[in-house]
Design a protein around this motif. Sequence first.
Motif, PDB file in Angstrom:
ATOM      1  N   SER A 148       0.858  -1.189   0.000  1.00 52.10           N
ATOM      2  CA  SER A 148       0.000   0.000   0.000  1.00 52.10           C
ATOM      3  C   SER A 148       0.890   1.234   0.000  1.00 52.10           C
ATOM      4  CB  SER A 148      -0.908   0.013   1.232  1.00 52.10           C
ATOM      5  OG  SER A 148      -0.148   0.271   2.375  1.00 52.10           O
ATOM      6  N   VAL A 149       0.412   2.241  -0.648  1.00 54.25           N
ATOM      7  CA  VAL A 149       1.128   3.534  -0.678  1.00 54.25           C
ATOM      8  C   VAL A 149       0.197   4.573  -0.063  1.00 54.25           C
ATOM      9  CG1 VAL A 149       2.321   5.214  -2.117  1.00 54.25           C
ATOM     10  CG2 VAL A 149       2.234   2.816  -2.814  1.00 54.25           C
ATOM     11  N   GLY A 198      -2.992  15.608   3.349  1.00 52.05           N
ATOM     12  CA  GLY A 198      -2.844  16.873   2.602  1.00 52.05           C
ATOM     13  C   GLY A 198      -1.909  16.748   1.416  1.00 52.05           C
ATOM     14  N   PHE A 199      -1.252  15.609   1.239  1.00 51.72           N
ATOM     15  CA  PHE A 199      -0.353  15.446   0.096  1.00 51.72           C
ATOM     16  C   PHE A 199      -0.838  14.324  -0.797  1.00 51.72           C
ATOM     17  CE2 PHE A 199       2.168  17.559   3.269  1.00 51.72           C
ATOM     18  CZ  PHE A 199       2.769  18.562   2.525  1.00 51.72           C
ATOM     19  N   LYS A 200      -0.262  14.275  -1.961  1.00 51.77           N
ATOM     20  CA  LYS A 200      -0.695  13.251  -2.910  1.00 51.77           C
ATOM     21  C   LYS A 200       0.506  12.535  -3.483  1.00 51.77           C
ATOM     22  CE  LYS A 200      -5.176  14.562  -3.723  1.00 51.77           C
ATOM     23  NZ  LYS A 200      -6.359  14.599  -4.533  1.00 51.77           N
ATOM     24  N   VAL A 201       0.270  11.344  -3.885  1.00 55.56           N
ATOM     25  CA  VAL A 201       1.277  10.622  -4.673  1.00 55.56           C
ATOM     26  C   VAL A 201       0.606  10.205  -5.966  1.00 55.56           C
ATOM     27  CG1 VAL A 201       2.615   9.748  -2.727  1.00 55.56           C
ATOM     28  CG2 VAL A 201       0.634   8.463  -3.556  1.00 55.56           C
ATOM     29  N   GLU A 202       1.446   9.830  -6.893  1.00 59.41           N
ATOM     30  CA  GLU A 202       0.906   9.411  -8.183  1.00 59.41           C
ATOM     31  C   GLU A 202       1.137   7.910  -8.308  1.00 59.41           C
ATOM     32  OE1 GLU A 202       2.158  10.637 -12.435  1.00 59.41           O
ATOM     33  OE2 GLU A 202       1.617  12.482 -11.352  1.00 59.41           O
ATOM     34  N   ILE A 203       0.066   7.131  -8.364  1.00 57.86           N
ATOM     35  CA  ILE A 203       0.216   5.683  -8.498  1.00 57.86           C
ATOM     36  C   ILE A 203      -0.262   5.296  -9.887  1.00 57.86           C
ATOM     37  CG2 ILE A 203      -0.497   3.436  -7.615  1.00 57.86           C
ATOM     38  CD1 ILE A 203      -0.958   4.827  -4.892  1.00 57.86           C
ATOM     39  N   ASP A 204       0.648   4.765 -10.659  1.00 58.65           N
ATOM     40  CA  ASP A 204       0.339   4.370 -12.045  1.00 58.65           C
ATOM     41  C   ASP A 204      -0.354   5.496 -12.800  1.00 58.65           C
ATOM     42  OD1 ASP A 204       1.500   1.956 -11.759  1.00 58.65           O
ATOM     43  OD2 ASP A 204      -0.370   0.905 -11.200  1.00 58.65           O
ATOM     44  N   VAL A 218       5.225   4.482  -8.770  1.00 62.51           N
ATOM     45  CA  VAL A 218       4.801   5.524  -7.845  1.00 62.51           C
ATOM     46  C   VAL A 218       5.685   6.744  -8.117  1.00 62.51           C
ATOM     47  CG1 VAL A 218       4.559   6.182  -5.420  1.00 62.51           C
ATOM     48  CG2 VAL A 218       4.199   3.807  -6.116  1.00 62.51           C
ATOM     49  N   VAL A 219       5.031   7.909  -8.234  1.00 61.03           N
ATOM     50  CA  VAL A 219       5.801   9.132  -8.473  1.00 61.03           C
ATOM     51  C   VAL A 219       5.598  10.071  -7.292  1.00 61.03           C
ATOM     52  CG1 VAL A 219       6.112  11.134  -9.950  1.00 61.03           C
ATOM     53  CG2 VAL A 219       5.675   8.906 -10.968  1.00 61.03           C
ATOM     54  N   VAL A 220       6.669  10.485  -6.675  1.00 60.60           N
ATOM     55  CA  VAL A 220       6.621  11.451  -5.575  1.00 60.60           C
ATOM     56  C   VAL A 220       7.566  12.586  -5.957  1.00 60.60           C
ATOM     57  CG1 VAL A 220       7.070  11.863  -3.150  1.00 60.60           C
ATOM     58  CG2 VAL A 220       6.167   9.658  -3.883  1.00 60.60           C
ATOM     59  N   GLY A 221       7.007  13.740  -6.174  1.00 60.12           N
ATOM     60  CA  GLY A 221       7.840  14.870  -6.591  1.00 60.12           C
ATOM     61  C   GLY A 221       8.579  14.502  -7.863  1.00 60.12           C
ATOM     62  N   ARG A 245      15.556   9.719 -10.455  1.00 63.58           N
ATOM     63  CA  ARG A 245      15.159  11.134 -10.387  1.00 63.58           C
ATOM     64  C   ARG A 245      14.895  11.575 -11.807  1.00 63.58           C
ATOM     65  NH1 ARG A 245      17.101  14.113  -6.168  1.00 63.58           N
ATOM     66  NH2 ARG A 245      15.768  15.750  -6.968  1.00 63.58           N
ATOM     67  N   THR A 246      13.666  11.997 -12.034  1.00 62.51           N
ATOM     68  CA  THR A 246      13.435  12.528 -13.381  1.00 62.51           C
ATOM     69  C   THR A 246      14.295  13.763 -13.531  1.00 62.51           C
ATOM     70  OG1 THR A 246      11.546  13.673 -12.476  1.00 62.51           O
ATOM     71  CG2 THR A 246      11.086  11.688 -13.692  1.00 62.51           C
ATOM     72  N   ALA A 247      14.906  13.869 -14.688  1.00 61.87           N
ATOM     73  CA  ALA A 247      15.852  14.971 -14.905  1.00 61.87           C
ATOM     74  C   ALA A 247      15.131  16.304 -14.721  1.00 61.87           C
ATOM     75  CB  ALA A 247      16.421  14.873 -16.303  1.00 61.87           C
ATOM     76  N   VAL A 248      15.722  17.122 -13.870  1.00 67.51           N
ATOM     77  CA  VAL A 248      15.206  18.488 -13.759  1.00 67.51           C
ATOM     78  C   VAL A 248      15.438  19.129 -15.124  1.00 67.51           C
ATOM     79  CG1 VAL A 248      15.406  20.654 -12.509  1.00 67.51           C
ATOM     80  CG2 VAL A 248      15.967  18.503 -11.371  1.00 67.51           C
ATOM     81  N   ASP A 249      14.378  19.728 -15.691  1.00 67.13           N
ATOM     82  CA  ASP A 249      14.498  20.276 -17.052  1.00 67.13           C
ATOM     83  C   ASP A 249      15.797  21.047 -17.191  1.00 67.13           C
ATOM     84  OD1 ASP A 249      12.120  19.195 -17.508  1.00 67.13           O
ATOM     85  OD2 ASP A 249      10.958  21.034 -17.194  1.00 67.13           O
TER      86      ASP A 249
END
Lengths: 597, 288
Positions: free
Chosen positions: A61-62, A67-73, A90-93, A113-117
């Motif tokens: 479980s995630v 008050g915060f959100k995560v992105e699941i799939d 799962v994407v967090v920030g 870490r997704t590359a900071v633009d």
Amino acid sequence: MTFLLRQLSRTAEGREIVRATKVERDTVTIGRASGSDIIVPDLAVAPQHAVIARKGARRISVTAETGFKVEIDGRATSAGEIDVTRGGEVVVGDARIMVARDGDGAIVLTVTRTAVDAEADDESVFSLAHVLPGKRPMVYVLIATVLAIFLVWPIWHFARPADPQGGRIQADRSWTPGPLSAAHHGLEGNCKACHVQAFVAVRDTACVSCHKDVHDHAPPARLATARSPLGLGGRILASWAGAFNKPDRGACVDCHREHEGAGPMPPTPQVFCADCHTALKDRLADTRIGNAGDFGTVHPQFRPLVAAAPGAQPVLARVTIGPGLREANGLKFPHMLHLDMRGGVARMAQTLKGRYGFSDALACADCHKPTADGARFLPVDMERDCKMCHSLGFDRIGGTVRTLRHGDIAQMIADLRAMYRSTGPDRPLELGGMARRRPGQYAQGQVYHAWFGAAATRPGSADAAIRQVFSQGGACYDCHVVTPPGTNGSIDWGVVPVRQPSRYLMHGWFDHAAHSTQSCASCHAAGKSRDAADVLVPGIETCRSCHGGEGSAAKVPSSCAMCHSYHQKQDAPWRSRRRLSPAATPEAALPGGGRAP
Amino acid sequence: MSTTSRQRSGGPNHDGFLRHAGFRWLKVALALSGVAILAYALIDVQPRPNGGSWYGYTLGTIATLLILWLTLLGVRKRAMTAGRWSLKGWTSAHVYLGLSLIVIATLHTGFQFGWNVHTLAYALMMLVIASGVWGIAAYAFVPRMLSDNREELTQPQMRDALRAIDRQLNDAAQPLDPADAAIVDRSIDQDPFGGGLWRRLTGHDPRCATAAAQEAIRERIGSRPDSATDPLDRVDALLERKAGMLTRLRRHLRLKAMLEIWLYVHVPITFALIAALTAHIVSVFFYW
């Protein structure tokens, strides 16, 4: 129960580095705080952002912090579950956590870490190109817009048939080089009215389609002969004009230039007349017109139209003004006598001052009344303008003075006879009618004899009075040229019709109203004229004391159009009409009637 | 005479295109304008001066040919050559003959203007000339202001400095609570090169996240007891540095925009002018 954390990162050269750690717990914490299992140094992430917890062998479980959100799939949520056998993300920030299970049953969490633009390192961000569209697209858009609105649309508008409602936007209005004159204001926006054909200069046919009654200045052949030959510059210009399909010289538009601004069309400049008229006699030998190129320097003396012989049908001729020019106008009227400041006339004026508003002597205006437009003067009217002093009274009945009828000889004679009761016997009825009469009635005692005898033997005492009126010292004779009766003893008197022209200069316009600041005597030498036959029209030298040519330094520079019309009309010419009525269109009638009587 | 020739022969030639060949093209342009004005005064066009008289057509033809030739600088500048018809000489002629168009085209109008394609072409031409004058003035004054502002920083250095501050900000903000962190994050996220033309030309950003962050953080600091280890103090100091850097960068961008903007008017409007000129000429002959 193990979580295997694999943290992926890249070196500056792009090489991938994997750091693997084992977490021997049932939960893995994710957050910015340094104590978290998965540290996400993204300021958008909370210090304790989410927790991944194991739920049995196959599920995790995630749960995000309140008050915060995560992105699941791919779905943003506050909590969710993932089947580890199937895997998930799962994407967090800016951290992306891939969930999977390895062969040993451990749950593998791979963190990237997704590359900071990475901002592009090119220098273009410093340039305006970064915030503006390219010049080339701008150029294409601008060219297309301008050509579409200002070239294609107007041409399309021209090619379409005219809209009877005229409601469409006039696309070719953007082509007008300036407003039309007041006379053509109604044609504004109706370009095709004059510009009939594309790429063909305006022709006279377009003008005369409306101006149907415009008078030619002279026959075309004579006009062509009269034109001055072109100089070198003129020939060059004419060849250019010809090459560009301009009409030949003498077109309407040569003088009548349009699109020169709203308001009255400007008068034709002097040079357009002077071209031909300065040396007209050289080219047109038979012309009766003198050379005229400039009012101040080259202009013939005026030639008023005067009567050489008086009468009901006077013999008229144009005579050049000069000393002693006289006109037989049928009047005896010494201006000098009437305008004398000290003579009997002045004395009488003083006497009648209270009644008629005279001054200490007679003034011109006491007898001469202007026309309604002020341009000229009405003919002098005896009853109105002379009778104040020149009474025609001959009888008094009660308190009323009976006057002789002016202008009607028969009535006057009748009135005189009535006064003396000196008519013959009534004509017997038998003498009238068309019935045939028998001879014998002329015998003594018969009707004829009786009547003719009576008529013949009752000589009127009126005859003497009538004769006296027509003779020297008589009321008629004093002012009029009297024709004596044909036979002696007859009373068949006559009065020569008086000629009082309101216009002497038939080809030049003169407007008295425009000269109201001048005294009459400054032009008309009436005070020195002893004879009514003196023509008091001033000569050109009088006019020239104020008027000169168009470009002259005279007080009133005057082009030809001030006095002359090209199209041979009786109206006031172009320039004077503008002065008379600046607002009126040249073709409109003048207030008060500007036409010559 | 001898001095000038020595100057010309010896040493590098420092004359710009404005002073090229002893102001040769300035003299040519002045002579051209003088002749045009003199002829305008002497030729009596009836009923009043206008572009449709023979002199009007002459001036119009000269002006059209000049405009087309001036536009060719865009082609000519791609080939840098020296010598008698050098690019510098060409540019010099471009500037001075372009300025003489003010006189020639204005006389061509006969001072008759209206809401029509003819005046449109004239207005576009004047706009092109004005932008060209702006360009010359900008080239004369702005580079010095640019270098004064940069203080030997190159553009990449400027950007790197900002990025370094951003990285430090990111580190320094890690201990902050989510609300404060979000404020700092906005400052880091904001593109210093963002915003449109207006922001470039004014050098002001009314929605600057860094300024907003600084203000918000200061408010927090003000209400707290002073402690030596407050991470907010570090963030505040970093925001201060960033704001200073941003000011310099924006001034730099503004000066660069002033240096470049004229070409964005000069070139596209030139082609709009040629289009309007085409419509002008065609319309005159169409309704001949």
